[in-house]
Design an enzyme around this catalytic site. Structure first.
Site, PDB file in Angstrom:
ATOM      1  CG  ASP A 139     -31.874-102.567  23.251  1.00  0.00           C
ATOM      2  OD1 ASP A 139     -31.985-103.465  22.381  1.00  0.00           O
ATOM      3  OD2 ASP A 139     -32.851-101.936  23.688  1.00  0.00           O
ATOM      4  CG  HIS A 141     -34.549-105.371  21.184  1.00  0.00           C
ATOM      5  ND1 HIS A 141     -34.314-104.015  21.146  1.00  0.00           N
ATOM      6  CD2 HIS A 141     -35.025-105.686  19.948  1.00  0.00           C
ATOM      7  CE1 HIS A 141     -34.625-103.550  19.954  1.00  0.00           C
ATOM      8  NE2 HIS A 141     -35.048-104.534  19.193  1.00  0.00           N
TER       9      HIS A 141
END
Ligand code: GLP
Length: 265
Positions: A139, A141
């Site tokens: 995602d 991060h």
């Protein structure tokens, strides 16, 4: 930003290890060279290759200090999935780094906020981080800066998303409920303060994250995109991770690197 594309994850690891060794060896003596370090499966190959370079006498960590990016809250240091354990098992026990130079956030600290402030202070006391190395989540991060993290965040306590707990459950017998729900992590701002940032990206599962980091705008939902604002950011990715980039993007960055090779950058 430099985007260096390698055929596979083995070559990503090799490129990264050679880069880190070169930076350490060309640092001026005196104060320790300060490295920021990641965990996860992506950097494992780089650690293996750095150990090999150390054993071959090509690099020494005797004047290196390290700061790990993150640690789970509530896992004892010797827990098989604690990042303390990961780093000693996979890297520190095999090189000549003085134990006192190793810094890892203490997820068992009584006062977690004080622990985060102490960590920032320790980095500052050493003159800041010279080279921060990171991986990336699917995602987008970096460290545990989940989507929606402030792009100027500092070291702090972070609640993990269910996606991250699911992704990391492979290390916890496949059970997301066993993955701690909170972690201590350096902030996006902490990473951005480093003099250089190197992010390793491997596999098709990271292709969307890479596209958001390279082609889309700076956005707190994809914290890897902060690299666009860093003056010395390098992403080393394998071919599989580039499948969502435009052909023109891949070509351009390949041309830049071909020129860098000719000029020995
Ligand atoms: C965790 C770590 C990150 C790491 C990410 C990806 O969430 N906190 O620092 O980049 O996992 O891990 P992997 O390399 O195993 O895909």
């Amino acid at each position: 930003m430099r985007l260096i594309i390698q055929p596979d994850k083995e070559r990503v690891a090799e490129w990264a290890a050679n880069h880190v060794a070169r930076r350490i060896s060309s640092a001026k003596g005196g104060k320790p060279f300060v490295l920021g370090l990641p965990t996860g499966s992506t950097p494992l190959g780089m650690y293996e290759k750095l150990i090999r370079l150390y054993r071959a006498g090509k690099v020494s960590f005797s004047n290196v200090a390290t700061f790990n990016m993150d640690e789970y809250v509530g896992l004892p240091h010797d827990h098989p999935q604690a990042y303390h354990r990961f780093m000693w098992d996979n890297f520190f026990s095999h090189i000549d780094i003085p134990e006192k130079n190793v810094n890892i956030l203490d997820g068992m600290a009584k006062d977690l906020e004080a622990e985060c402030a102490r960590y920032e202070g320790a980095m500052e006391a050493l003159g800041g981080v010279d080279l921060f190395i990171g991986g990336v989540g699917a995602d987008g991060h970096i460290a545990f800066n989940e989507p929606g993290s402030s792009l100027s965040s500092r070291t702090r306590i972070k609640t993990l998303t269910s996606e991250t707990r699911l992704a990391n459950s492979r290390f916890f017998g496949g059970n997301p409920a066993l993955v701690p729900s909170m972690a201590l992590t350096v902030g996006v701002g902490t990473v951005m303060d480093a003099r250089e940032v190197l992010v390793l990206v491997s596999g098709q599962g990271k292709a969307r994250a890479l596209r958001h980091g390279v082609e889309f705008g700076v956005n707190h939902m994809w914290t890897i995109s902060c690299l666009q604002l860093h003056a010395k950011a390098i992403i080393v990715a394998d071919d599989d991770a580039t499948v969502e980039l435009r052909v023109g993007t891949v070509r351009y960055f390949a041309e830049v690197e071909a020129a860098n090779l000719r000029n020995d950058v």
